[in-house]
Structures are given as structure tokens and as C-alpha cells.
Design an enzyme around this catalytic site. Structure first.
Site, mmCIF file in Angstrom:
data_model
loop_
_atom_site.group_PDB
_atom_site.id
_atom_site.type_symbol
_atom_site.label_atom_id
_atom_site.label_comp_id
_atom_site.label_asym_id
_atom_site.label_seq_id
_atom_site.Cartn_x
_atom_site.Cartn_y
_atom_site.Cartn_z
ATOM 1 N N HIS A 14 0.834 -1.212 0.000
ATOM 2 C CA HIS A 14 0.000 0.000 0.000
ATOM 3 C C HIS A 14 0.864 1.255 0.000
ATOM 4 C CE1 HIS A 14 -3.259 -2.608 2.180
ATOM 5 N NE2 HIS A 14 -2.967 -3.051 0.967
ATOM 6 N N HIS A 70 -9.127 -2.747 -4.959
ATOM 7 C CA HIS A 70 -7.991 -2.961 -4.054
ATOM 8 C C HIS A 70 -6.955 -3.891 -4.678
ATOM 9 C CE1 HIS A 70 -5.763 -2.967 -0.345
ATOM 10 N NE2 HIS A 70 -5.561 -4.266 -0.559
ATOM 11 N N ASP A 91 -3.025 -3.061 -5.024
ATOM 12 C CA ASP A 91 -1.926 -3.970 -4.685
ATOM 13 C C ASP A 91 -1.000 -4.189 -5.869
ATOM 14 O OD1 ASP A 91 -2.619 -4.385 -2.045
ATOM 15 O OD2 ASP A 91 -3.576 -6.332 -2.389
ATOM 16 N N HIS A 102 0.164 -11.183 -5.119
ATOM 17 C CA HIS A 102 1.494 -10.608 -4.948
ATOM 18 C C HIS A 102 2.579 -11.462 -5.602
ATOM 19 C CE1 HIS A 102 -0.262 -7.745 -2.210
ATOM 20 N NE2 HIS A 102 -0.736 -8.721 -1.457
#
Length: 306
Positions: free
Chosen positions: A78, A235, A239, A262
């Protein structure tokens, strides 16, 4: 031209996964410095960690970077998204523990504070990574791709069996402050039934209904509900921008993520940098600089929730 902050800013809170108190100070840095983290609680040995893709460990629930001495910082995504989304190219980030504070679960508190403090222009040109040919990675049910494109842009798709999330897709051009206006206030999310499982593994110990969107079937359990009907996919895009910032420079190209996370975005950066002829570094002219994330953004554009 490259930028940095006009003066230091400090954030305090708790780590999402560790639950430990955390204090972060983002300090200005000179041109060509890039983004580095400094573990100020580590008094012996190497406490500096570069915010680069090849320093990242592939972890599913957050982004963690680690140096050769084994010193790490986690849940940086973030903060990295906020730096990239406001066009900050150089900073030294001092942190007193192993995890960045989660704050409200989005990037908006970082963004608002950066823009309120102001940016300083440095005497060095911005260089960007121009994608020259498609690269793609696929693992399990998801995949991610980078393709050539004149502007930085992104598309993302997710699907969850919980009706409160369901199937969501969004496409965005990351120019002209769109990250700040459309993505930065979207919070991390999870399913209620996953919370106990994560906490049993020593994760999500700092999670609350105030710093994450928690859903259960068709219900949103967090007070106040959603900030956007498609907050979850927004969101995931936030990310992804934070993880792509570990390339070390803005990316001129189109990113697509389908059920990506991720680790997959990190694999994608590895593919980009290890595939012959997949990219080149370019010095941005005035037109290109004006279309990078963060160009021309003002404080009034930050969503009111921040």
C-alpha cells in the site's frame, strides 16, 4: 523530472499480520536514490533493503522484501502504491519493525499525507520501463501479463463465491491521477471464514473491521459497508500497482491480472526482466511525464474518506 518529498512524514499504527505497533517515517532523498527501506530497530549489520522486485520473497498474503543479511520489511504494497501513484521516485523509508502499519487498509492515508506535505522536483530526468513485447505468467487458476502500450494501464478480474464480492472486473488508465481518484481509498478485504484460519497461522493478528473489509456470504460485516460497489477489485489493482513499483521505475505498458496476487506479479516482473528484448529503459519526454501516475495530482482529488 524526478521528485521526492519536500519534508519527512510519519505514520503510526499496527501491522496487519503481526499486530505489532509500527512507526514509519518517509524522508526525502536525492535524485537517482530510488526507494529504500531502513530498519532503524536493527542496530548491528545491514539494515537497508531496496524496494526492488529481486529483493521480494514470494508470499501469498502480502509483499515482503529482504536483504542479504535476512533483514525484512513486509506489507509494503500500500505504501509502494501510494509512492508510485503520487509520482514520488526517491525516498528513504525508516521503519522501527518488520511490518508497515496497515492504517485504514488502503493507500489513501499515505496519499493524502504525501500530497499535503508536497513534492520537490529534482534535477534528473524520469526514466521508465517500456514494454516491447508481451510477457505472461500463469499459476493455478490465475494469470498475469504485461503488454506494450503507450500509457501505463491496468485491467483486473476476480471472482469469489461470496456474493458480497462475486465477479468483478475493472480497467483503468493510470494517467492523470486516476489512481488517486479511483483506487487509493479501496481497502484490503477477506472472508470471515478465512480470518480464524489466518490467525491460527499467526497472521492477521492486527486485522479489524476498521482496517479491512470483511465479508460473509452476501453480507459486508465492516461498519459503513463498502466505499465502492467493486471495492475488492479496485484494491487488487492498488496492490498490483504497489507490487509493480518494485520494478524500480514507472512501467509504460498494459498490465492484466486475472485472479492474480502478490507472488504472481513478482513472477511477472522476473519474466519481464529476464526475457530477451521484452523491455527497454527510456528517458521520459514532457508528454510522457505528464501521463505517468501522479502527474498533476492535487490534494483535493483524494477521496473524502482519507
Amino acid at each position: 523530472m524526478q521528485t521526492t518529498l519536500k519534508a519527512p512524514v510519519t505514520f503510526e499504527g499496527h501491522g496487519l499480520h503481526s499486530g505489532r505497533p509500527a512507526r514509519v517515517t518517509v524522508r526525502p532523498a536525492v535524485a537517482e536514490h530510488g526507494i529504500w527501506f531502513k530498519r532503524v530497530d536493527v542496530m548491528v549489520g545491514d539494515n537497508l533493503i531496496p524496494a526492488l522486485w529481486d529483493a521480494a520473497e514470494r508470499t501469498p498474503l502480502c509483499t515482503r522484501i529482504v536483504n542479504a543479511a535476512g533483514v525484512s520489511v513486509s506489507t509494503i504494497e500500500h505504501l509502494m502504491a501510494a509512492l508510485a501513484g503520487t509520482g514520488i521516485h526517491n525516498a528513504m523509508i525508516e521503519i522501527d519493525g518488520p511490518e508497515v502499519p496497515i492504517l485504514d487498509g488502503s493507500a489513501a492515508p499515505f496519499v493524502k499525507t504525501f500530497l499535503a506535505r508536497g513534492l520537490r522536483t529534482l534535477n534528473a530526468p524520469v526514466r521508465a520501463i517500456e514494454v516491447l513485447k508481451p510477457v505472461m505468467v500463469e499459476t493455478g487458476a490465475g494469470w498475469a501479463m504485461l503488454e506494450p502500450g503507450r500509457l501505463p494501464s491496468m485491467a483486473f478480474s476476480i471472482d469469489f463465491e461470496d456474493a458480497a464480492i462475486g465477479t468483478q472486473s475493472k480497467r483503468i488508465t493510470l494517467a492523470n491521477g486516476s489512481f488517486v481518484r479511483e483506487l487509493c481509498d479501496s481497502r484490503t478485504f477477506c472472508r470471515q471464514r478465512d480470518v480464524e484460519a489466518m490467525q491460527a497461522q499467526g497472521l492477521a493478528l492486527g486485522g479489524t473491521y476498521e482496517n479491512a473489509v470483511v465479508v460473509d456470504g452476501d453480507k459486508v460485516l465492516s461498519p459503513g459497508g463498502l466505499r465502492h460497489a467493486d471495492e475488492a477489485v479496485r484494491h487488487k489493482m492498488l496492490d498490483a500497482l504497489g507490487d509493480l513499483a518494485l520494478a524500480g521505475a514507472p512501467i509504460l505498458g498494459h498490465y492484466t491480472g486475472v485472479r492474480a496476487g502478490h507472488s504472481m506479479t513478482n513472477l511477472l516482473l522476473e519474466a519481464l526482466f529476464t526475457t530477451e528484448g521484452a523491455f527497454r529503459m527510456v528517458v521520459c519526454d514532457s508528454l510522457t511525464r505528464a501521463e505517468l501516475p501522479g502527474a498533476g495530482v492535487v490534494l483535493d482529488e483524494v477521496p473524502a474518506v482519507a
